[in-house]
Design an enzyme around this catalytic site. Structure first.
Site, PDB file in Angstrom:
ATOM      1  N   SER A  84       7.362  -2.881  -6.176  1.00 47.75           N
ATOM      2  CA  SER A  84       6.207  -2.259  -5.511  1.00 47.75           C
ATOM      3  C   SER A  84       4.887  -2.889  -5.935  1.00 47.75           C
ATOM      4  O   SER A  84       3.826  -2.374  -5.587  1.00 47.75           O
ATOM      5  CB  SER A  84       6.187  -0.761  -5.828  1.00 47.75           C
ATOM      6  OG  SER A  84       6.232  -0.570  -7.223  1.00 47.75           O
ATOM      7  N   THR A 186       2.532   1.697  -7.402  1.00 44.30           N
ATOM      8  CA  THR A 186       1.334   0.976  -7.826  1.00 44.30           C
ATOM      9  C   THR A 186       1.192   1.019  -9.347  1.00 44.30           C
ATOM     10  O   THR A 186       1.486   2.043  -9.953  1.00 44.30           O
ATOM     11  CB  THR A 186       0.100   1.691  -7.227  1.00 44.30           C
ATOM     12  OG1 THR A 186       0.178   1.570  -5.815  1.00 44.30           O
ATOM     13  CG2 THR A 186      -1.205   1.129  -7.727  1.00 44.30           C
ATOM     14  N   THR A 204      -0.946  -3.463  -6.249  1.00 44.93           N
ATOM     15  CA  THR A 204       0.230  -2.946  -5.537  1.00 44.93           C
ATOM     16  C   THR A 204       0.631  -3.845  -4.375  1.00 44.93           C
ATOM     17  O   THR A 204      -0.205  -4.621  -3.882  1.00 44.93           O
ATOM     18  CB  THR A 204      -0.084  -1.539  -4.977  1.00 44.93           C
ATOM     19  OG1 THR A 204       1.108  -0.907  -4.531  1.00 44.93           O
ATOM     20  CG2 THR A 204      -1.062  -1.590  -3.815  1.00 44.93           C
ATOM     21  N   ARG A 214      -1.746  -3.172   7.284  1.00 40.33           N
ATOM     22  CA  ARG A 214      -2.123  -1.899   6.646  1.00 40.33           C
ATOM     23  C   ARG A 214      -2.599  -2.159   5.205  1.00 40.33           C
ATOM     24  O   ARG A 214      -1.983  -2.892   4.454  1.00 40.33           O
ATOM     25  CB  ARG A 214      -0.929  -0.945   6.651  1.00 40.33           C
ATOM     26  CG  ARG A 214      -1.202   0.422   6.008  1.00 40.33           C
ATOM     27  CD  ARG A 214      -0.813   0.442   4.554  1.00 40.33           C
ATOM     28  NE  ARG A 214      -1.007   1.774   3.958  1.00 40.33           N
ATOM     29  CZ  ARG A 214      -0.893   2.021   2.647  1.00 40.33           C
ATOM     30  NH1 ARG A 214      -0.604   1.055   1.806  1.00 40.33           N
ATOM     31  NH2 ARG A 214      -1.078   3.232   2.169  1.00 40.33           N
ATOM     32  N   THR A 237      -2.340   6.681  -7.550  1.00 38.23           N
ATOM     33  CA  THR A 237      -1.099   6.159  -6.982  1.00 38.23           C
ATOM     34  C   THR A 237      -0.614   7.154  -5.933  1.00 38.23           C
ATOM     35  O   THR A 237      -1.076   8.296  -5.888  1.00 38.23           O
ATOM     36  CB  THR A 237      -0.035   5.922  -8.087  1.00 38.23           C
ATOM     37  OG1 THR A 237       1.130   5.335  -7.498  1.00 38.23           O
ATOM     38  CG2 THR A 237       0.350   7.197  -8.797  1.00 38.23           C
ATOM     39  N   GLY A 238       0.298   6.696  -5.089  1.00 37.96           N
ATOM     40  CA  GLY A 238       0.790   7.579  -4.034  1.00 37.96           C
ATOM     41  C   GLY A 238       0.240   7.168  -2.685  1.00 37.96           C
ATOM     42  O   GLY A 238      -0.167   6.017  -2.495  1.00 37.96           O
TER      43      GLY A 238
HETATM   44  N1  ASP Z   1      -1.296   3.772  -3.304  1.00 40.31           N
HETATM   45  C1  ASP Z   1      -0.470   2.704  -2.787  1.00 40.31           C
HETATM   46  C2  ASP Z   1      -0.780   2.510  -1.341  1.00 40.31           C
HETATM   47  O1  ASP Z   1      -1.004   3.476  -0.629  1.00 40.31           O
HETATM   48  C3  ASP Z   1       0.980   2.908  -2.926  1.00 40.31           C
HETATM   49  C4  ASP Z   1       1.478   3.725  -4.066  1.00 40.31           C
HETATM   50  O2  ASP Z   1       0.863   3.860  -5.095  1.00 40.31           O
HETATM   51  O3  ASP Z   1       2.574   4.279  -3.935  1.00 40.31           O
HETATM   52  O4  ASP Z   1      -0.737   1.389  -0.889  1.00 40.31           O
END
Ligand code: ASP
Length: 327
Positions: A84, A186, A204, A214, A237-238
């Site tokens: 990731s 991330t 990330t 995107r 993150t997320g």
């Molecule tokens: N925040 C990151 C994104 O939306 C992905 C992640 O941290 O899961 O690209």
């Protein structure tokens, strides 16, 4: 007195009174205060452990938080097993590995790259944007051209493992981000160095199989990362879209400015995210924040259980569970 002369006079007065120091040619309004309990580094998810180890060798020896966070997250970017972040990151739906990253120091200097292909360590390109240009964010082809002009090497970032996983995914092409996927996402890292200065980094490959083009929160200062050396630092993150909507990391820092502890500041920002979304969506929505303040206090909070972070200081090296609103 002209307003310019008035400004210069005020600036001169301020510099004397506040004992302004010059670092990298920029004035810092905040005196450097050596930290009592030594340096601290925190970073997101399990992969934060090896990343913190690299950062710690720099912090322990009196290096800067900026160098620590850059070198720390590079470990995960360079690891093909980390699916990731950086090299080995899962591609978008068209098979392209596109990377997002940003970095910010104690003077408010910042730089980022978005939608960058073919460069293994986007965090170092972000640092070049910060240090070698008057700009903050480079994207796509332009970011790649910039990286190549700075001597970065063009590489294929799609590992065989990632290519096979993508081809398997193509059979159904179902696009639904899964929360806490494989418990690594991330990498966001925050550090406080021996001089009491804060810096942060965030990098990330974004959501696996995302639409081509995107970009999430991770390269966006104020969303994926924010540092205010007067108060503290935060990273996210997320689901990036949800983080951007509330300027997440900036919100966490502002909560700390209001006097909240890092953990409480993260919790309040998470509640803000929840409030801004349809309750029916919360079941599948994961966002997590980490925060570190000037005193070296730290904390994390997420919408759902399962978000963890790695801590390293002179007392311990440990993986911790963040607080959660659900579960
Ligand atoms: N925040 C990151 C994104 O939306 C992905 C992640 O941290 O899961 O690209």
């Amino acid at each position: 007195m002209s307003s310019r002369r008035k400004f210069l006079k005020l600036a001169a007065l301020g510099a004397g009174a506040l004992g302004i120091s010059k670092t990298m040619g920029k004035a810092s309004l905040f005196a450097e205060t050596p930290v009592e309990k030594g340096p601290v580094v925190i970073s997101t998810w399990n992969h934060g452990m090896p990343a913190n180890r690299a950062a710690w060798t720099i912090l322990r020896d009196g290096g800067t938080a900026l160098d620590a966070v850059e070198q720390g997250v590079r470990v995960v970017e360079s690891d093909p097993e980390s699916t990731s972040v950086g090299y080995g990151g899962r591609p978008d739906r068209d098979g392209h590995v596109t990377l997002d990253a940003c970095i910010m120091d104690h003077l408010g200097n910042c730089g980022g790259v978005a939608f960058l292909e073919h460069i293994k360590n986007p965090i170092s390109v972000a640092r070049k944007v910060m240090e070698d240009t008057p700009h903050v964010l480079f994207a796509g082809e332009g970011a790649l051209e910039f990286a190549l002009s700075k001597g970065f090497v063009k590489e294929n970032l799609l590992t065989e493992d990632s290519r096979l996983a993508w081809q398997e995914w193509l059979k159904t092409s179902q696009y639904k981000p899964i929360i806490n996927v494989e418990n690594h996402d991330t990498i966001g890292m925050l550090a406080l160095d021996l001089n009491g200065n804060l810096s942060g980094a965030c990098t990330t490959s974004g959501l696996a199989y995302k639409p081509h083009g995107r970009v999430g929160d991770s390269p966006i200062i104020g969303a994926g990362l924010f540092v205010d050396n007067e108060i503290g630092a935060a990273c996210a993150t997320g689901m990036g879209e949800a983080v951007i909507r509330v300027a997440g990391s900036h919100t966490v820092v502002e909560m700390m400015r209001q006097g909240h502890s890092p953990t409480e500041a993260c919790r309040l920002a998470v509640l803000r995210v929840i409030k801004k979304h349809d309750p029916a969506l919360i079941h599948d929505l994961q966002v997590g924040f980490l925060a570190l303040n000037k005193k070296g206090e730290y904390g994390g909070y997420a919408i759902h259980k399962g978000f963890n972070f790695a801590l390293r200081n002179k007392f311990t090296e440990i993986l911790m569970d963040a607080g959660a609103v659900v579960g």
